[in-house]
Design a protein around this motif. Sequence first.
Motif, short mmCIF file in Angstrom:
data_model
loop_
_atom_site.label_atom_id
_atom_site.label_comp_id
_atom_site.label_asym_id
_atom_site.label_seq_id
_atom_site.Cartn_x
_atom_site.Cartn_y
_atom_site.Cartn_z
N LYS A 1 2.32 67.00 37.11
CA LYS A 1 3.33 67.36 38.10
C LYS A 1 2.88 68.61 38.85
CE LYS A 1 7.40 65.59 35.63
NZ LYS A 1 8.70 65.96 35.01
N THR B 1 3.80 72.00 40.48
CA THR B 1 4.91 72.91 40.22
C THR B 1 5.31 73.74 41.45
OG1 THR B 1 3.32 74.52 39.36
CG2 THR B 1 4.42 73.09 37.76
N THR C 1 1.10 71.03 36.30
CA THR C 1 1.17 70.98 34.83
C THR C 1 0.69 69.61 34.37
OG1 THR C 1 3.46 70.19 34.87
CG2 THR C 1 3.10 72.57 34.71
#
Length: 443
Positions: free
Chosen positions: A93, A95, A108
């Motif tokens: 993902k 961030t 992440t």
Amino acid sequence: MQVNETLNEGLKRGYAITVTAAELDAKVNEKLVEAQPEVEMKGFRKGKVPMALLKKQFGQRVMGEAMQESIDGAMNDHFEKSGDRPAMQPEVKMTNEDWKEGDDVEVTMTYEALPEIPELDMSKIKLEKLVVKADDAAVDEALANLAETAQDFKARKKGSKAKDGDQVVMDFVGKVDGEAFEGGSAEDYPLVLGSNSFIPGFEEQLVGVKAGEEKAVTVSFPEDYQAEHLKGKEATFDCTIKDVKEPVAAEVDDELAKKFGAEDLAGLKAQIAERLEAEYAGASRAVMKRGLLDQLDSMVDFDLPPTLVETEAGQIAHQLWHDENPDVEGHDHPEIETNDEHTKLATRRVRLGLLLAELGQKAEVQVTDAEMTQAIMNQARQYPGQERQFFEFVQQNQQMQQQLRAPLFEDKVIDHIADNAEVSEKEISKDDLQKAVEALEDE
């Protein structure tokens, strides 16, 4: 580029990856330099478009590719250095969702690592191979069954009424609206009552007829009948019954043997014995395989990726629900919850699956192209008339290929383990083997 660990609990891993703006810009420039020789733009010769103009024109388009490649590269470097093998596709993902050009890229990555599989001393495994010989009684029983399938018919006593399963020999003329139609007549036609080889309702009306009797049978052609001009039409068949015959098993002799492709009865018996022993060997292997898996399950213990177990438990629960509700063909049903039994079985399956995969990899077990082709052909036979389409479907579907390859790989690993284990043979009866197989199904 920075990779910092954020989670390390059991097999769960988490990392924060930062791709700097400078690294990303360099990646964009690298891709533009690669493309420059082939770019054509009005006012410039092919390959001579200035880099600044290329970046202005195509930079945004290339940025997404550069970002993805940078992140993929960071992940690959991490797995190569750490030695981790993710149990499933890592979850990645971004961030800093408000990212703009000139900012670092922050993502992440979380995953569950495959566990370290302990070494296994296969020489400590003790297996029992059940052996069943095809005795004369088993061969004779199989011969009798073949004789039933190759049944003959003999004339019943004069005046006997036809029963379901009898063969009625007759002449008939079919008529629609009083006119005979093409293909609706025959002479000396042998029809087995109950075979459902004629139009629905036809054969039932001949139950009870006698030789020498004339019978008018009235039926309606189905709406989906292949002949367009007969669909849904009512027809009358004027039948003249010539003979009524009862079924009798064929004689067990050389003639029966020839019907099944053997030279004589002795040759057929030899073929049957060979086939029976192959069936016994297959059943025996299933029993030995279960014994082997039980031993392996008790010999090793290691942490399991939670998501793999949860996914497997869900699949088990789903399959069992459909087994109990066979009328529901699709997946439009309430959510199916897993229970402790599903999780227990899933834990065993995942542990054994990981262990067999590790042992197969170390032994360099491979499923050959020829073995895959044979497996696909065997599966394709379940779809008569569509074998070619099924074959092409599998060739284009990686998931289907994996579903067919997995059991082949598992069986070859099982053979590898058995070859290195201590195996003793025990001769038993066919009935005892059957009980052992039934015990597997009850577990």
